[in-house]
Design a protein around this motif. Structure first.
Motif, PDB file in Angstrom:
ATOM      1  N   ALA A  59       0.812  -1.225   0.000  1.00  0.00           N
ATOM      2  CA  ALA A  59       0.000   0.000   0.000  1.00  0.00           C
ATOM      3  C   ALA A  59       0.838   1.263   0.000  1.00  0.00           C
ATOM      4  N   LEU A  60       2.112   1.167   0.405  1.00  0.00           N
ATOM      5  CA  LEU A  60       2.943   2.367   0.500  1.00  0.00           C
ATOM      6  C   LEU A  60       4.014   2.447  -0.583  1.00  0.00           C
ATOM      7  N   ARG A  61       3.945   1.599  -1.580  1.00  0.00           N
ATOM      8  CA  ARG A  61       5.007   1.576  -2.583  1.00  0.00           C
ATOM      9  C   ARG A  61       5.071   2.861  -3.407  1.00  0.00           C
ATOM     10  N   ASP A  62       3.966   3.559  -3.545  1.00  0.00           N
ATOM     11  CA  ASP A  62       3.948   4.783  -4.346  1.00  0.00           C
ATOM     12  C   ASP A  62       4.193   6.031  -3.513  1.00  0.00           C
ATOM     13  N   PHE A  63       4.463   5.868  -2.226  1.00  0.00           N
ATOM     14  CA  PHE A  63       4.702   7.010  -1.352  1.00  0.00           C
ATOM     15  C   PHE A  63       6.199   7.263  -1.210  1.00  0.00           C
ATOM     16  N   LEU A  64       6.540   8.518  -0.984  1.00  0.00           N
ATOM     17  CA  LEU A  64       7.914   8.892  -0.710  1.00  0.00           C
ATOM     18  C   LEU A  64       8.135   8.796   0.795  1.00  0.00           C
ATOM     19  N   PHE A  65       8.850   7.761   1.240  1.00  0.00           N
ATOM     20  CA  PHE A  65       9.079   7.583   2.667  1.00  0.00           C
ATOM     21  C   PHE A  65      10.295   6.684   2.880  1.00  0.00           C
ATOM     22  N   GLN A  66      10.782   6.668   4.112  1.00  0.00           N
ATOM     23  CA  GLN A  66      11.917   5.850   4.501  1.00  0.00           C
ATOM     24  C   GLN A  66      11.439   4.868   5.559  1.00  0.00           C
ATOM     25  N   ALA A  67      11.273   3.625   5.184  1.00  0.00           N
ATOM     26  CA  ALA A  67      10.741   2.629   6.127  1.00  0.00           C
ATOM     27  C   ALA A  67      11.802   2.229   7.157  1.00  0.00           C
ATOM     28  N   LYS A  68      11.323   1.844   8.314  1.00  0.00           N
ATOM     29  CA  LYS A  68      12.143   1.182   9.321  1.00  0.00           C
ATOM     30  C   LYS A  68      11.512  -0.176   9.593  1.00  0.00           C
ATOM     31  N   TYR A  69      12.357  -1.175   9.843  1.00  0.00           N
ATOM     32  CA  TYR A  69      11.842  -2.510  10.114  1.00  0.00           C
ATOM     33  C   TYR A  69      12.394  -3.026  11.437  1.00  0.00           C
ATOM     34  N   GLN A  70      11.620  -3.876  12.060  1.00  0.00           N
ATOM     35  CA  GLN A  70      12.044  -4.622  13.244  1.00  0.00           C
ATOM     36  C   GLN A  70      11.778  -6.103  13.008  1.00  0.00           C
ATOM     37  N   ILE A  71      12.644  -6.918  13.582  1.00  0.00           N
ATOM     38  CA  ILE A  71      12.444  -8.368  13.582  1.00  0.00           C
ATOM     39  C   ILE A  71      12.369  -8.829  15.031  1.00  0.00           C
ATOM     40  N   ASP A 115      17.854  -2.701  14.727  1.00  0.00           N
ATOM     41  CA  ASP A 115      18.843  -1.867  14.035  1.00  0.00           C
ATOM     42  C   ASP A 115      18.917  -2.222  12.548  1.00  0.00           C
ATOM     43  N   ILE A 116      17.778  -2.542  11.955  1.00  0.00           N
ATOM     44  CA  ILE A 116      17.760  -3.046  10.576  1.00  0.00           C
ATOM     45  C   ILE A 116      17.741  -1.918   9.558  1.00  0.00           C
ATOM     46  N   GLY A 117      17.064  -0.801   9.872  1.00  0.00           N
ATOM     47  CA  GLY A 117      16.966   0.301   8.926  1.00  0.00           C
ATOM     48  C   GLY A 117      15.968   0.002   7.821  1.00  0.00           C
ATOM     49  N   ASN A 118      16.320   0.390   6.590  1.00  0.00           N
ATOM     50  CA  ASN A 118      15.386   0.308   5.461  1.00  0.00           C
ATOM     51  C   ASN A 118      15.577  -0.953   4.625  1.00  0.00           C
ATOM     52  N   GLN A 119      16.514  -1.824   4.995  1.00  0.00           N
ATOM     53  CA  GLN A 119      16.754  -3.011   4.178  1.00  0.00           C
ATOM     54  C   GLN A 119      15.671  -4.062   4.421  1.00  0.00           C
ATOM     55  N   THR A 120      15.482  -4.928   3.447  1.00  0.00           N
ATOM     56  CA  THR A 120      14.492  -5.997   3.555  1.00  0.00           C
ATOM     57  C   THR A 120      15.161  -7.371   3.614  1.00  0.00           C
ATOM     58  N   LEU A 121      16.373  -7.393   4.143  1.00  0.00           N
ATOM     59  CA  LEU A 121      17.126  -8.635   4.318  1.00  0.00           C
ATOM     60  C   LEU A 121      17.922  -8.519   5.604  1.00  0.00           C
ATOM     61  N   CYS A 122      17.931  -9.580   6.390  1.00  0.00           N
ATOM     62  CA  CYS A 122      18.648  -9.551   7.661  1.00  0.00           C
ATOM     63  C   CYS A 122      19.223 -10.924   7.952  1.00  0.00           C
ATOM     64  N   GLN A 172       9.104 -12.949  13.077  1.00  0.00           N
ATOM     65  CA  GLN A 172       8.107 -11.987  12.620  1.00  0.00           C
ATOM     66  C   GLN A 172       8.798 -10.668  12.285  1.00  0.00           C
ATOM     67  N   VAL A 173       8.165  -9.894  11.381  1.00  0.00           N
ATOM     68  CA  VAL A 173       8.702  -8.599  10.955  1.00  0.00           C
ATOM     69  C   VAL A 173       7.581  -7.565  11.013  1.00  0.00           C
ATOM     70  N   ARG A 174       7.923  -6.317  11.349  1.00  0.00           N
ATOM     71  CA  ARG A 174       6.957  -5.227  11.271  1.00  0.00           C
ATOM     72  C   ARG A 174       7.620  -3.985  10.687  1.00  0.00           C
ATOM     73  N   CYS A 175       6.787  -3.031  10.273  1.00  0.00           N
ATOM     74  CA  CYS A 175       7.253  -1.873   9.504  1.00  0.00           C
ATOM     75  C   CYS A 175       6.799  -0.572  10.164  1.00  0.00           C
ATOM     76  N   ASN A 176       7.661   0.435  10.095  1.00  0.00           N
ATOM     77  CA  ASN A 176       7.322   1.781  10.542  1.00  0.00           C
ATOM     78  C   ASN A 176       7.570   2.736   9.367  1.00  0.00           C
ATOM     79  N   PRO A 177       6.503   3.312   8.781  1.00  0.00           N
ATOM     80  CA  PRO A 177       6.684   4.197   7.617  1.00  0.00           C
ATOM     81  C   PRO A 177       7.133   5.591   8.044  1.00  0.00           C
ATOM     82  N   VAL A 178       8.419   5.760   8.207  1.00  0.00           N
ATOM     83  CA  VAL A 178       8.972   7.025   8.719  1.00  0.00           C
ATOM     84  C   VAL A 178       9.094   8.039   7.588  1.00  0.00           C
ATOM     85  N   GLY A 179       8.731   9.275   7.874  1.00  0.00           N
ATOM     86  CA  GLY A 179       9.015  10.379   6.958  1.00  0.00           C
ATOM     87  C   GLY A 179       8.208  10.385   5.680  1.00  0.00           C
ATOM     88  N   ILE A 180       6.930  10.018   5.733  1.00  0.00           N
ATOM     89  CA  ILE A 180       6.101  10.056   4.527  1.00  0.00           C
ATOM     90  C   ILE A 180       5.969  11.496   4.038  1.00  0.00           C
TER      91      ILE A 180
END
Length: 287
Positions: A131-143, A158-165, A179-187
């Motif tokens: 749902a957020l692929r067309d938005f300008l933002f910097q995601a943060k992730y947690q595992i 401490d994962i940052g914006n990467q989708t591999l850990c 499990q993984v979750r996302c924080n859409p920072v800076g939309i």
């Protein structure tokens, strides 16, 4: 009965900028013998008419849901009014921008795999919320992850914006749930912290078993071998301390070290077995 006290602690969040949900605490001890009505009201800060939220209790008691027709880049003023037969009380006004309170869907397509034969690591991959692929933002992730027979989660944040850990320091031969979750920072340039999504559906995987933990009999080694074991123990202690979770270390070097260690260990065992066999042959009575 008594007149209502003013509601407090209004908190709101928007799912992918499309809607707005707000919750609050009733003032004092709530209704106090008289039925109390709560109404969430909102309007654009500098212009626009006052609106009333219609979908009450969508997110539980003392909540309201606004499904559409929300403006972006313009702050809202939001408040809650409590009323009963003896009077009315209004909460403090909450001022917010929709872009500052955005949350999103949980990451999907979470994959957890072994890292070759390394018995204390797992690789985790996932896809960003669509749902957020067309938005300008910097995601943060947690595992977060836990072993199969435990309810205690360990969190890697401490994962940052990467989708591999790469998870390191795990127990060999053990099933882990991840499990993984996302924080859409800076939309669109928002400077707020963002709101974490729900956790993804748990994904399970197991680490390889440690072959060296079997019933192998090791011969006594000399002082040089003892020093080597001590150096290896220090090295692994350092790696596990500094490479916990998704480390920014040179993983290739770490992998090469582990592979070399496993190969050299097997070679040393084979050499010891050959030496023992030769010694037995030399000591046999027929020679």
């Amino acid at each position: 009965g008594v007149p209502p006290e003013k509601p407090t602690n209004i908190t709101c969040w928007s799912k992918n900028t499309k809607d707005l949900t707000c919750k609050w605490n009733p003032g004092g001890e709530g209704e106090s013998f008289l039925h109390t009505n709560y109404t969430l009201k909102y309007k654009l800060r500098w212009y626009g008419k006052e609106n009333e939220c219609q979908e009450m209790a969508r997110a539980g008691p003392n909540s309201c849901y606004i499904p559409k027709d929300l403006a972006l880049f313009t702050p809202y003023e939001i408040w809650v009014e409590a009323s009963n037969k003896l009077g009315t009380a209004a909460s403090d006004i909450l001022s917010l921008d929709i872009l500052d309170v955005v949350t999103t869907d949980a990451p999907f397509d979470v994959q957890v795999n072994r890292v070759g034969d390394l018995e204390d690591q797992l690789s985790v991959r996932w896809s960003s919320p669509p749902a957020l692929r067309d938005f300008l933002f910097q995601a943060k992730y947690q595992i977060r992850y836990r072993v199969e027979d435990s309810t205690e989660w360990k969190v890697v944040d401490d994962i940052g914006n990467q989708t591999l850990c790469r998870l390191a320091g795990l127990r060999p031969g053990t099933v882990y749930f991840v499990q993984v979750r996302c924080n859409p920072v800076g939309i669109y340039g928002s400077r707020k912290a963002g709101i974490w999504s729900e956790w993804s559906i748990p994904t399970a995987a197991s680490t390889p078993r440690n072959e060296r933990s079997g019933g192998t009999c090791y011969q006594k080694s000399g002082e040089s071998s003892s020093n080597l074991r001590r150096e290896l123990k220090q090295f692994f202690g350092w790696v596990k301390k500094h490479a916990y979770g998704c480390a920014a270390l040179n993983i290739k070097l770490y992998d090469q070290w582990r592979v070399w260690l496993q190969k050299s260990h097997k070679t040393r065992n084979q050499n010891q077995e050959v030496a023992v066999f030769i010694g037995l042959q030399e000591d046999s009575p027929g020679r």
